[in-house]
Write a protein that holds these residues in place. Structure first.
Motif, PDB file in Angstrom:
ATOM      1  N   ALA A 187     -10.204  -1.271   8.234  1.00 59.16           N
ATOM      2  CA  ALA A 187     -10.978  -0.045   8.049  1.00 59.16           C
ATOM      3  C   ALA A 187     -12.291  -0.185   8.808  1.00 59.16           C
ATOM      4  CB  ALA A 187     -11.242   0.186   6.571  1.00 59.16           C
ATOM      5  N   ASN A 195      -8.327  -4.082   5.030  1.00 62.34           N
ATOM      6  CA  ASN A 195      -7.697  -2.900   4.421  1.00 62.34           C
ATOM      7  C   ASN A 195      -7.155  -3.167   3.021  1.00 62.34           C
ATOM      8  OD1 ASN A 195      -5.524  -4.462   5.142  1.00 62.34           O
ATOM      9  ND2 ASN A 195      -4.586  -2.961   6.490  1.00 62.34           N
ATOM     10  N   ARG A 241      -7.120   1.956   7.908  1.00 60.95           N
ATOM     11  CA  ARG A 241      -6.295   1.506   9.029  1.00 60.95           C
ATOM     12  C   ARG A 241      -7.075   1.659  10.320  1.00 60.95           C
ATOM     13  NH1 ARG A 241      -0.695   4.456   7.324  1.00 60.95           N
ATOM     14  NH2 ARG A 241      -0.035   2.959   5.758  1.00 60.95           N
ATOM     15  N   ASP A 242      -6.653   0.909  11.326  1.00 56.23           N
ATOM     16  CA  ASP A 242      -7.271   0.964  12.641  1.00 56.23           C
ATOM     17  C   ASP A 242      -6.367   1.773  13.564  1.00 56.23           C
ATOM     18  OD1 ASP A 242      -8.672   0.565  14.951  1.00 56.23           O
ATOM     19  OD2 ASP A 242      -8.079  -1.521  15.213  1.00 56.23           O
ATOM     20  N   PHE A 243      -6.851   2.934  14.026  1.00 57.73           N
ATOM     21  CA  PHE A 243      -6.064   3.798  14.882  1.00 57.73           C
ATOM     22  C   PHE A 243      -6.632   3.825  16.297  1.00 57.73           C
ATOM     23  CE2 PHE A 243      -5.580   5.668  10.629  1.00 57.73           C
ATOM     24  CZ  PHE A 243      -4.198   5.690  10.524  1.00 57.73           C
ATOM     25  N   ASP A 254      -1.123  10.671   9.731  1.00 54.83           N
ATOM     26  CA  ASP A 254      -1.766   9.398   9.400  1.00 54.83           C
ATOM     27  C   ASP A 254      -2.359   9.431   7.997  1.00 54.83           C
ATOM     28  OD1 ASP A 254      -1.227   8.267  11.921  1.00 54.83           O
ATOM     29  OD2 ASP A 254      -3.021   9.173  12.782  1.00 54.83           O
ATOM     30  N   TRP A 259      -1.136   7.074   4.921  1.00 51.93           N
ATOM     31  CA  TRP A 259      -2.022   6.180   4.189  1.00 51.93           C
ATOM     32  C   TRP A 259      -1.972   6.476   2.691  1.00 51.93           C
ATOM     33  CZ3 TRP A 259      -4.012   1.859   3.359  1.00 51.93           C
ATOM     34  CH2 TRP A 259      -5.081   1.689   2.479  1.00 51.93           C
ATOM     35  N   GLU A 311       0.663   4.320   0.983  1.00 47.72           N
ATOM     36  CA  GLU A 311       0.251   2.930   0.766  1.00 47.72           C
ATOM     37  C   GLU A 311      -0.851   2.830  -0.285  1.00 47.72           C
ATOM     38  OE1 GLU A 311       1.394  -0.299   3.060  1.00 47.72           O
ATOM     39  OE2 GLU A 311       2.645   1.036   1.894  1.00 47.72           O
ATOM     40  N   SER A 337       5.991  -2.606   1.558  1.00 46.23           N
ATOM     41  CA  SER A 337       5.330  -1.834   2.608  1.00 46.23           C
ATOM     42  C   SER A 337       5.939  -0.443   2.716  1.00 46.23           C
ATOM     43  CB  SER A 337       5.476  -2.558   3.959  1.00 46.23           C
ATOM     44  OG  SER A 337       4.925  -1.786   4.994  1.00 46.23           O
ATOM     45  N   PHE A 342       4.626   2.015   5.416  1.00 46.59           N
ATOM     46  CA  PHE A 342       3.669   2.357   6.471  1.00 46.59           C
ATOM     47  C   PHE A 342       4.189   3.510   7.316  1.00 46.59           C
ATOM     48  CE2 PHE A 342       1.527   1.928  10.498  1.00 46.59           C
ATOM     49  CZ  PHE A 342       0.283   1.403  10.196  1.00 46.59           C
ATOM     50  N   MET A 352       2.544   6.045  10.629  1.00 44.08           N
ATOM     51  CA  MET A 352       1.432   6.491  11.470  1.00 44.08           C
ATOM     52  C   MET A 352       1.983   7.245  12.676  1.00 44.08           C
ATOM     53  SD  MET A 352       0.118   3.084  13.535  1.00 44.08           S
ATOM     54  CE  MET A 352      -0.873   4.049  14.687  1.00 44.08           C
TER      55      MET A 352
END
Length: 417
Positions: free
Chosen positions: A2, A212, A227-229, A237, A241, A244, A251, A253, A255
């Motif tokens: 993040a 995160n 998250r890192d986008f 997205d 998120w 999660e 998991s 996930f 994106m």
């Protein structure tokens, strides 16, 4: 991770006792002018985006008057830097810089370390990759004992910091460590750490990334998506998120991958695990199909979580197919995936009749899972292009790609009629 914007990170540094320039963020040229007037001296106007190289792109401007701050903000706001639109600028006092330094704390994942590591250099203000190795001083930090003042002083002496400044620097470094630990950071960087003309140390910039998995511990930070986008978060997205954030069982996930919702050949992509994801990408690439999204349901998630992921993937508009890519002999009980995918497809296919679906699922409880898929999808309205495969094609990316392509061509031809 993040990532926080510069002005957000600086606020947490300030609360940790590390001096930062006077200023705050503005969303309009008028607000920037007002802030500059309140500061009452020359200011820096800096774009706030999750991207480096702002200075080189003209997104950092030094100005002398509030009117100039307004003009600078007007020229920066609304621009796009490395795919990120600029929605805020930071207006803060211009520093009288005597020297610039670099300091960061990161996670050293090397087998002989596996702990936080502080790096310090007297060559601040530039990319650390450009600094000669001999001018970067590194210190491994015990997660249990933390950074002691004498450890910081020892590193600073090696870096050549004068004796009369040692405690000044050491105090900032120890406070940085406490902030790193308190805020569960993955990275906490100040570049440059400025020594002003009157001998004060000030954090002129800040890069802060929170782990995160620890975001739930810091609601005070107001982090929307942990998250890192490589782009500004999309609606998909944010929905991904949400899956999660509210369910940590395995998991789940999802994106976006730059799907424009208009071009043909995009596939709703649902791989199971990292290695499987790469093989599925290989299957798509070989036949010139493109993933509309990335996803992952591994680590033995419950059926309800898999269902939410599958439903999001399938609900993307104008996709030309759906690939459940189980390119691995998973030890998780795969019938959770089978039940989830059946439920999602029974809901979606009547609304998207004929949508190509290639389902590859194998591993633990494989026979039962394939039976669930076949029985659950028989006689479902719209399920005219559904193919189900097991371990016989677990690594056969050529076959899976070709089968999906053949179904997609039929589907596209049907839509053109």
């Amino acid at each position: 991770m993040a990532k926080l914007l510069e002005y957000q990170g600086k606020e947490w540094l300030r609360k940790a006792g590390i001096p930062v320039p006077v200023g705050r963020a503005a969303s309009s040229p008028e607000e920037a002018e007002q802030i500059a007037a309140e500061i009452g001296k020359p200011v820096a106007v800096k774009a706030q985006v999750q991207a480096g190289g702002r200075g080189k792109s003209g997104a950092v401007k030094l100005v002398d008057t509030p009117a100039e701050a307004r003009a600078a903000a007007a020229s920066i706001l609304g621009t796009v830097i490395k795919g990120y639109p600029v929605r805020k600028v930071l207006v803060e006092e211009k520093l009288a810089i005597a020297r610039e330094f670099y300091v960061t704390i990161i996670v050293n994942s090397a087998r002989n370390a596996r702990c936080p590591m502080m790096m310090f250099s007297t060559e601040g203000g530039m990319d650390i990759e450009s600094v000669p190795e001999e001018k970067i001083f590194k210190l491994l930090i015990s997660p249990l004992n933390g950074l002691e003042t004498y450890d910081a002083v020892d590193m600073l002496v090696k870096a050549g910091i004068p004796n009369d400044q040692l405690m000044n620097f050491a105090n900032v470094l120890v406070k940085l460590w406490h902030a790193y630990k308190k805020y569960d950071c993955f990275t906490l960087e100040i570049n440059p750490l400025v020594l002003t003309a009157n001998g004060e140390l000030v954090a002129a910039d800040c890069k802060m990334e929170v782990d995160n998995s620890s975001v739930y511990r810091h609601p005070e930070m107001g982090i929307e998506i942990a998250r890192d986008f490589p782009h500004e978060p999309t609606e998909l997205d944010r929905i991904g998120w949400g899956i999660e954030k509210t369910d940590t069982r395995g998991s789940g996930f999802v994106m976006s991958m730059g799907f424009d919702e208009k071009s043909p050949g995009y596939i709703g992509y649902h791989p199971i695990g990292g290695g499987s994801a790469m093989m599925g990408m290989d299957a798509l690439n070989k036949v010139n199909l493109k993933p509309a999204n990335y996803a992952d349901t591994s680590g033995n998630p419950v059926a309800s979580k898999v269902y939410r992921v599958a439903k999001v993937v399938l609900s993307q508009p104008n996709i030309d197919g759906y690939l459940l890519g189980g390119f691995m002999m998973a030890n998780q009980e795969q019938w959770h995936h089978a039940h989830a995918v059946v439920k999602a497809l029974r809901e979606v296919l009547p609304k998207k009749p004929g949508l190509p679906c290639v389902l590859l699922l194998c591993g633990n409880k494989e026979e039962e899972s394939l039976a669930i898929l076949r029985e659950g999808l028989s006689n479902v309205e719209g399920a005219t292009r559904v193919e189900i495969y097991g371990r016989e094609h677990v690594t056969d990316t050529d076959f899976i790609g070709q089968r999906l392509l053949a179904l997609v061509k039929e589907y596209q031809a049907e839509k053109r009629k």
